[in-house]
Design an enzyme around this catalytic site. Structure first.
Site, mmCIF file in Angstrom:
data_model
loop_
_atom_site.group_PDB
_atom_site.id
_atom_site.type_symbol
_atom_site.label_atom_id
_atom_site.label_comp_id
_atom_site.label_asym_id
_atom_site.label_seq_id
_atom_site.Cartn_x
_atom_site.Cartn_y
_atom_site.Cartn_z
ATOM 1 C CG HIS A 142 -0.643 2.023 -9.286
ATOM 2 N ND1 HIS A 142 -0.761 1.733 -7.952
ATOM 3 C CD2 HIS A 142 -1.778 2.697 -9.630
ATOM 4 C CE1 HIS A 142 -1.929 2.209 -7.502
ATOM 5 N NE2 HIS A 142 -2.549 2.806 -8.490
ATOM 6 N NE ARG A 144 -1.447 6.630 1.207
ATOM 7 C CZ ARG A 144 -1.366 5.735 2.176
ATOM 8 N NH1 ARG A 144 -1.007 6.093 3.388
ATOM 9 N NH2 ARG A 144 -1.639 4.465 1.928
ATOM 10 C CD GLU A 202 3.480 -12.864 15.882
ATOM 11 O OE1 GLU A 202 3.356 -11.700 16.326
ATOM 12 O OE2 GLU A 202 3.114 -13.888 16.506
ATOM 13 N NE ARG A 219 -7.780 1.923 -5.268
ATOM 14 C CZ ARG A 219 -6.563 2.033 -4.780
ATOM 15 N NH1 ARG A 219 -5.573 2.425 -5.555
ATOM 16 N NH2 ARG A 219 -6.318 1.757 -3.517
ATOM 17 C CG LEU A 252 9.515 -16.855 -3.567
ATOM 18 C CD1 LEU A 252 9.569 -16.914 -2.046
ATOM 19 C CD2 LEU A 252 9.802 -15.436 -4.039
ATOM 20 C CG ASP A 280 -2.079 0.960 1.102
ATOM 21 O OD1 ASP A 280 -2.417 1.353 -0.040
ATOM 22 O OD2 ASP A 280 -2.654 1.336 2.138
ATOM 23 N N GLY A 281 0.303 2.330 -0.565
ATOM 24 C CA GLY A 281 0.969 3.636 -0.530
ATOM 25 C C GLY A 281 1.486 4.115 -1.875
HETATM 26 C C1 IPE Z 1 -5.427 -2.823 -0.112
HETATM 27 O O1 IPE Z 1 -5.094 -1.494 -0.318
HETATM 28 C C2 IPE Z 1 -5.412 -3.572 -1.396
HETATM 29 C C3 IPE Z 1 -4.128 -3.674 -2.096
HETATM 30 C C4 IPE Z 1 -2.971 -3.240 -1.701
HETATM 31 C C5 IPE Z 1 -4.192 -4.373 -3.342
HETATM 32 P P1 IPE Z 1 -6.200 -0.355 -0.408
HETATM 33 O O2 IPE Z 1 -5.485 0.927 -0.534
HETATM 34 O O3 IPE Z 1 -7.188 -0.682 -1.476
HETATM 35 O O4 IPE Z 1 -6.943 -0.473 1.006
HETATM 36 P P2 IPE Z 1 -7.884 0.542 1.762
HETATM 37 O O5 IPE Z 1 -8.981 0.921 0.822
HETATM 38 O O6 IPE Z 1 -7.078 1.749 2.126
HETATM 39 O O7 IPE Z 1 -8.341 -0.191 2.973
HETATM 40 C C1 IPE Z 2 -1.748 0.151 -3.324
HETATM 41 O O1 IPE Z 2 -1.473 1.507 -3.346
HETATM 42 C C2 IPE Z 2 -1.934 -0.407 -4.713
HETATM 43 C C3 IPE Z 2 -3.295 -0.870 -5.009
HETATM 44 C C4 IPE Z 2 -4.311 -0.874 -4.189
HETATM 45 C C5 IPE Z 2 -3.506 -1.366 -6.357
HETATM 46 P P1 IPE Z 2 -2.634 2.567 -3.333
HETATM 47 O O2 IPE Z 2 -3.023 2.876 -4.742
HETATM 48 O O3 IPE Z 2 -3.746 2.132 -2.469
HETATM 49 O O4 IPE Z 2 -1.915 3.812 -2.705
HETATM 50 P P2 IPE Z 2 -2.522 4.864 -1.672
HETATM 51 O O5 IPE Z 2 -3.008 4.086 -0.500
HETATM 52 O O6 IPE Z 2 -3.656 5.577 -2.369
HETATM 53 O O7 IPE Z 2 -1.383 5.766 -1.346
HETATM 54 MG MG MG Z 3 -4.156 2.378 -0.508
#
Ligand code: IPE
Ligand code: IPE
Ligand code: MG
Length: 271
Positions: free
Chosen positions: A51, A38, A219, A85, A145, A34-35
Site C-alpha cells: 500500500h 500481492r 472502455e 479486511r 487535473l 489493485d495488486g
Molecule cells: C477493489 O479492489 C477496491 C480497490 C482497489 C480500492 P479489491 O482487491 O478490494 O477487490 P476484490 O475484492 O478483489 O474484488
Molecule cells: C488494492 O490492492 C488496494 C486496496 C484495496 C486498498 P489490494 O490490497 O487489493 O492487493 P491484492 O489484490 O491483495 O494484491
Molecule cells: Mg485486491
C-alpha cells in the site's frame, strides 16, 4: 495541465441519452488500483508495504495524467467492502490516507490539481473527515487535473444515495416521472463526464462495485501489472489500446465510420 470547466453539472452528455464526443486522449480515466498486497507478498514483505508503494504510483500517475491532458482522474482507494479486511490492514490504510492528505496536498495544489472525494465519508474518523474538507477546500479553485479519490465508495451505495436525495428533493414524485435526467445530478460524480477509459491493474477482470452507473459505455482495460509496478509507460500502453477502440454507443460500425458528422458526432477514439 489542461483547463476544464469542472463545476458544470449539466454539460456532460449521458452515453445512454446521446452519443458523447470521443477524443484520442480519454477525458476521464477511472482506475481500480489493485495488486498492492500481492506485490508485497511476492517480496516477502507485509501486505501493507504494498500500500505504501502504491502511494508512490498514485503520485506518478497523477503527474502523467496531468501531462497527457486528461481532465478527470478517478482512483478507487477504498471500497465499501474493504472494511471486511483484517483490522490491522484497515487501520494501516486509514493512517496512510491521513498522512497522504497532509503530505501530498501542497504538491497537488502547486500542480493546479483540484481534489474531490466520493464515498460515504461519515464512516471515517472525524480527523480524516476534517482533513478531507480542508484539502478539498484548499484546491477548490484549481483549474488543472480533476482528481477524485473514491473512499468508502460503492457503486450501489451511490445509486441508492442519489435515489434518496432525488426523492427528498421531489416529494410526491410519481414513478413515471423518475428519469435519468432527474436522477443523475444526485450521483456523486455528476460534475464529471462518464469515464472514457477504465483501468484495473492486478489481473482481476471485475468491477468490484466501482462506478456501476457511470461505466455503462466505458472502455474496460485490464492489465496483469500490479499497481505498485504501474507507471507512465504502462499508462501510455492503456491509452494506445484505447485509441484503437471503436466506440459505437449502440450504433453499427458502418454508421460510426460514415463521414456525416451530423449523424455521427463521434466515432473512433483516434479520429
Ligand atoms: C477493489 O479492489 C477496491 C480497490 C482497489 C480500492 P479489491 O482487491 O478490494 O477487490 P476484490 O475484492 O478483489 O474484488
Ligand atoms: C488494492 O490492492 C488496494 C486496496 C484495496 C486498498 P489490494 O490490497 O487489493 O492487493 P491484492 O489484490 O491483495 O494484491
Ligand atoms: Mg485486491
Amino acid at each position: 495541465m489542461t483547463q476544464s470547466s469542472s463545476s458544470s453539472q449539466s454539460n456532460h452528455i449521458s452515453s445512454t441519452q446521446g452519443v458523447p464526443a470521443v477524443a484520442g486522449i480519454p477525458k476521464h480515466v477511472a482506475i481500480i488500483m489493485d495488486g498492492n498486497g500481492r506485490w508485497a507478498t511476492k517480496r516477502f514483505l507485509p501486505r501493507v508495504a504494498g500500500h505504501s508503494q502504491g502511494l508512490d504510483t498514485v503520485r506518478d500517475i497523477v503527474k502523467a495524467c496531468g501531462d497527457l491532458g486528461v481532465e478527470h482522474l478517478t482512483l478507487f482507494a477504498f471500497s465499501s467492502e474493504n472494511w471486511r479486511r483484517p483490522a490491522e490492514e484497515v487501520g494501516f490504510l486509514m493512517k496512510l490516507f491521513l498522512t497522504a492528505l497532509e503530505k501530498e496536498i501542497s504538491r497537488l495544489h502547486r500542480n493546479n490539481v483540484r481534489l474531490r472525494l466520493i464515498g460515504d465519508l461519515s464512516r471515517f474518523d472525524p480527523v480524516i473527515q476534517e482533513r478531507v474538507s480542508t484539502a478539498v477546500g484548499q484546491t477548490s479553485n484549481n483549474t488543472g487535473l480533476n482528481l477524485t479519490i473514491a473512499a468508502n465508495y460503492g457503486g450501489r451505495w451511490d445509486i441508492l444515495q442519489a435515489m434518496r436525495s432525488c426523492l427528498k428533493q421531489h416529494p410526491g414524485l410519481s414513478p413515471d416521472e423518475l428519469s435519468e435526467e432527474l436522477l443523475t445530478p444526485y450521483l456523486s460524480m455528476s460534475y464529471a463526464p462518464e469515464p472514457d477509459l477504465f483501468i484495473r491493474t492486478g489481473g482481476e477482470q471485475r468491477i468490484s462495485n466501482f462506478l456501476l452507473w457511470q461505466l455503462a459505455y466505458t472502455e474496460l482495460y485490464f492489465t496483469d501489472v500490479l499497481w505498485p509496478d504501474f507507471d507512465a509507460k504502462e499508462l501510455a500502453k492503456s491509452f494506445a489500446w484505447y485509441r484503437d477502440r471503436e466506440r459505437r454507443f449502440g450504433r453499427t460500425s458502418a454508421q460510426v465510420s460514415s463521414s456525416d458528422p451530423a449523424a455521427n458526432p463521434s466515432h473512433k477514439a483516434n479520429s
